[in-house]
Motif scaffolding. Structure first.
Motif, mmCIF file in Angstrom:
data_model
loop_
_atom_site.group_PDB
_atom_site.id
_atom_site.type_symbol
_atom_site.label_atom_id
_atom_site.label_comp_id
_atom_site.label_asym_id
_atom_site.label_seq_id
_atom_site.Cartn_x
_atom_site.Cartn_y
_atom_site.Cartn_z
ATOM 1 N N GLY A 133 0.831 -1.210 0.000
ATOM 2 C CA GLY A 133 0.000 0.000 0.000
ATOM 3 C C GLY A 133 0.862 1.255 0.000
ATOM 4 O O GLY A 133 1.855 1.362 -0.737
ATOM 5 N N ASP A 134 0.476 2.183 0.837
ATOM 6 C CA ASP A 134 1.234 3.439 0.923
ATOM 7 C C ASP A 134 2.471 3.315 1.771
ATOM 8 O O ASP A 134 3.298 4.236 1.830
ATOM 9 C CB ASP A 134 0.319 4.540 1.493
ATOM 10 C CG ASP A 134 -0.858 4.844 0.578
ATOM 11 O OD1 ASP A 134 -0.703 4.620 -0.645
ATOM 12 O OD2 ASP A 134 -1.913 5.252 1.098
ATOM 13 N N THR B 241 -5.733 -2.782 1.306
ATOM 14 C CA THR B 241 -6.352 -2.575 0.012
ATOM 15 C C THR B 241 -6.553 -3.921 -0.648
ATOM 16 O O THR B 241 -5.938 -4.917 -0.231
ATOM 17 C CB THR B 241 -5.476 -1.678 -0.873
ATOM 18 O OG1 THR B 241 -4.252 -2.367 -1.159
ATOM 19 C CG2 THR B 241 -5.170 -0.333 -0.185
ATOM 20 N N SER C 106 -3.226 -5.259 -1.572
ATOM 21 C CA SER C 106 -2.458 -5.723 -0.414
ATOM 22 C C SER C 106 -2.968 -7.076 0.068
ATOM 23 O O SER C 106 -2.185 -7.975 0.413
ATOM 24 C CB SER C 106 -2.548 -4.702 0.720
ATOM 25 O OG SER C 106 -2.008 -3.459 0.336
#
Length: 316
Positions: A63-64, A71, A74
């Motif tokens: 993800g980030d 997500t 993910s």
């Protein structure tokens, strides 16, 4: 501890490579960490490393990054990671279990082999002792016998049992490999000379290396003992000096044992069809038992040559 250490190394390595790798390799260093830990430390350390690697990958590299946000991508990546490490751990665990069982079987086989060897050695030792005891009992019984021929027969029987006992002990002594035939035959011949008190007779031995099976070696050794004893009794009577030569060599189709002496030789009209002594009867019987052929040649005053031929293939 091993699982935590490999996880820490994998995490540090992955963080160090993060700037160099393109997106999409969150589990790069954790896969080998799981494999190494499971193989070296076992099932549960491998599972711990896999779980920690999954959590670290989720937090740092999916993800980030630096968060536990989930997500769909993910979740898919974590599912793929879980499937791969589960297969790795299962396969390696099964392999480790198989190796442990194999090691246990090898240890059990080694223990059984050792026990069998100990029991066999003890059995051979007792057999040798019993043969020596029988020889001693016959020698004691001889003192009660007045007939000279009977005393001589008892002497010969006691001597043969004593020789057989020593031969049995020597054959079944612990060996580090194939028996040294020349040394074995030399010791056997000189043992007979010493027992007979033939101080003026010398015996030389020449032998090729041969790994004879016991069912051939024992009769052959008994034949040699009888031939040497026969040479001492008939070839060198009354303490006469002389030479006995023993040779074991390969010939056409097998192994040849030759015993030569420079003693009184064979009398006129001698034939093995009607052997003149019990010893020669034993020799011809043992030769037939192992499938060999036996002959003697010589003439009065010219010594005697006895030859045993074993026609079957022998590993030399």
């Amino acid at each position: 501890m091993f699982g935590l250490a490999t996880f820490a190394v994998a995490l540090v390595a992955r963080l160090a490579l993060d700037a160099l790798l393109p997106a999409g390799f969150p589990f790069l260093t954790f896969f080998p960490a799981v494999i190494v830990t499971t193989f070296l430390a076992g099932l549960w350390p491998g599972i711990l490393t896999a779980l920690l690697g999954g959590v670290a990958s989720w937090y740092f590299f999916l993800g980030d990054g630096w968060s536990f946000a989930m997500t769909p991508g993910s979740a898919l990546a974590l599912g793929f990671y879980g499937l791969v490490v589960a297969v790795d751990i299962t396969v390696i665990h099964i392999m480790n279990v198989a190796l442990e069982r194999l090691a246990e079987e090898r240890n059990r086989s080694a223990r059984l082999t050792h026990q069998t060897q100990v029991m066999f050695s003890e059995l051979q030792h007792r057999v040798s002792n019993n043969l020596q005891l029988a020889s001693s009992l016959i020698a004691i019984q001889k003192s009660k016998v007045k007939d000279p021929d009977a005393r001589r027969a008892l002497d010969e029987a006691a001597g043969r049992l004593s020789t057989l006992g020593r031969l049995h002990r020597r054959l079944h002594a612990p060996q580090g490999g194939p028996m040294d035939m020349e040394s074995f035959l030399y010791e056997l011949c000189h043992d007979i000379l010493q027992t007979s008190g033939a101080e003026r007779v010398d015996c030389t031995v020449s032998a090729v290396r041969s790994d004879l099976p016991p069912d051939t070696l024992i009769p052959m050794a008994l034949i040699l003992a009888e031939l040497v004893s026969n040479a001492l009794e008939h070839g060198f009577p009354d303490g006469k000096a002389g030479q006995i030569g023993v040779e074991l060599r390969t010939g056409e189709g097998g192994l040849i044992l030759t015993v030569r002496d420079d003693g009184a030789g064979l009398p006129d009209g001698f034939t093995l069809a009607r052997p003149s002594s019990l010893g020669l009867q034993i020799v011809t019987s043992l030769a037939a038992q192992i499938g060999g052929s036996f002959d003697m040649t010589g003439s009065p005053g010219q010594g005697t040559t006895a030859r045993l031929v074993l026609p079957q293939p022998i590993g030399v």
